[in-house]
Scaffold this active site. Sequence first.
Site, short mmCIF file in Angstrom:
data_model
loop_
_atom_site.label_atom_id
_atom_site.label_comp_id
_atom_site.label_asym_id
_atom_site.label_seq_id
_atom_site.Cartn_x
_atom_site.Cartn_y
_atom_site.Cartn_z
N HIS A 1 5.21 1.37 -1.93
CA HIS A 1 3.87 1.07 -1.44
C HIS A 1 3.11 0.34 -2.54
O HIS A 1 3.26 0.65 -3.72
CB HIS A 1 3.14 2.37 -1.07
CG HIS A 1 1.65 2.25 -1.09
ND1 HIS A 1 0.89 2.68 -2.17
CD2 HIS A 1 0.78 1.76 -0.18
CE1 HIS A 1 -0.39 2.45 -1.91
NE2 HIS A 1 -0.49 1.89 -0.73
N VAL B 1 -3.89 -3.52 -3.24
CA VAL B 1 -4.94 -4.02 -4.12
C VAL B 1 -6.11 -4.44 -3.24
O VAL B 1 -5.92 -5.09 -2.22
CB VAL B 1 -4.47 -5.20 -5.00
CG1 VAL B 1 -3.61 -4.70 -6.16
CG2 VAL B 1 -3.70 -6.24 -4.20
#
Length: 302
Positions: free
Chosen positions: A108, A111
Site C-alpha cells: 500500500h 500520498v
Amino acid sequence: MLLTPYSSLLSEYFTSLQSRVVAELEAFDGQPFRSDSWTRPEGGGGVSRLIEQGNCFERGGVNFSHVAGRALPASATAARPQLAGRAWEAMGVSLVLHPENPYCPTAHMNVRCFVATKDGEDDVWWFGGGMDLTPYYAFEADVRHFHAACKTALAPFGDGVHAQYKKWCDEYFFLKHRNEPRGVGGVFFDDLNDGGFERCFALTQAVGEVFTQAYLPILAKRRDTPYGERERDFQAYRRGRYVEFNLVWDRGTLFGLQSGGRTESILMSLPPVVKWRYDWQPAAGTPEAELYEKYLPPRDWA
C-alpha cells in the site's frame, strides 16, 4: 475548485505520479490497467486505474482523487472540531496491490494533501502519506530492502524522521481488536506542516517516488515461486486482516465514505479472495507461525 495557489502544482504532480507508477506496474505485469474517470456532485472527482486477474496482480488499483466541498462535515472533524464548516480541498494518490502468488506481499502507498479555508482566516493545510508491506510468507531480505528504501528516501529531511515515521506506521497499521499488526510496516505520517509548504511537499514526493524501487524488486524475486492450495488458503486468511483494518480503522477509507467519495474507488483496496476462520492459530514450527513470531512484531529492519 482551486482553493489555494498550490492546487495546480499539486494536481500536476499527483497525476504525473499516478501515470508513472501505472506505467511501471503495467511493464512489470504485462497487462494493462483499465482507466475509470469519475466525478462527485459536491465537487471534484478523480481517475481510478485498476487491474484484475493480471499476470502478477490478482487485483490492484492506483487512484488519483481531487475533491472539494463547501463545508467539512462534523463527522470528519472529530479530532479538529475547529475545522467543522470550513471549505475544504483534498487530493492525492492512493494505491493497493494484491499479487496472486502468496509469496509476493501486498503493498500500500498513499500520498496526499488537505487544505481547509475560511474567509478572514489563514488556510489550514497538511500533507500525509506513507507506504507499508503486508507479506504472507515473509523473507528477511525482502523486509529489510523495503525498510531500507523508506529510510533512504527520508534521510534528507533530518535525523530521526525515518525512525519517527516508522514507529508511527507500526502504531497506525495495528488492529486493536486483534492486538496484532497488519504487516511488517514501513513509514506513515499525517498532519505534516512542519518547516513550510515546500519542505512538506518535497518529503511527500520522496515517499511517492521511492515506492516502486522499494516494492517491485521484491516481486521480481518471488513472483515465480511455486505455491499450492495451502499457501493460497493462508493468504486468503491473512487478507481478512487487511479487510478488517481498512473497514474499521483506516482514516482515509472513513473520510472518503463520510465525504461522499466514490465507493468503488475507495473500496478498490479490498482483495478479491478472502477467508475468515473461527479462533484459528497456526501450528508451531510452520512457515505460517513464523510470520507471527518473527515478522509481525515491530523491529528495526533498516
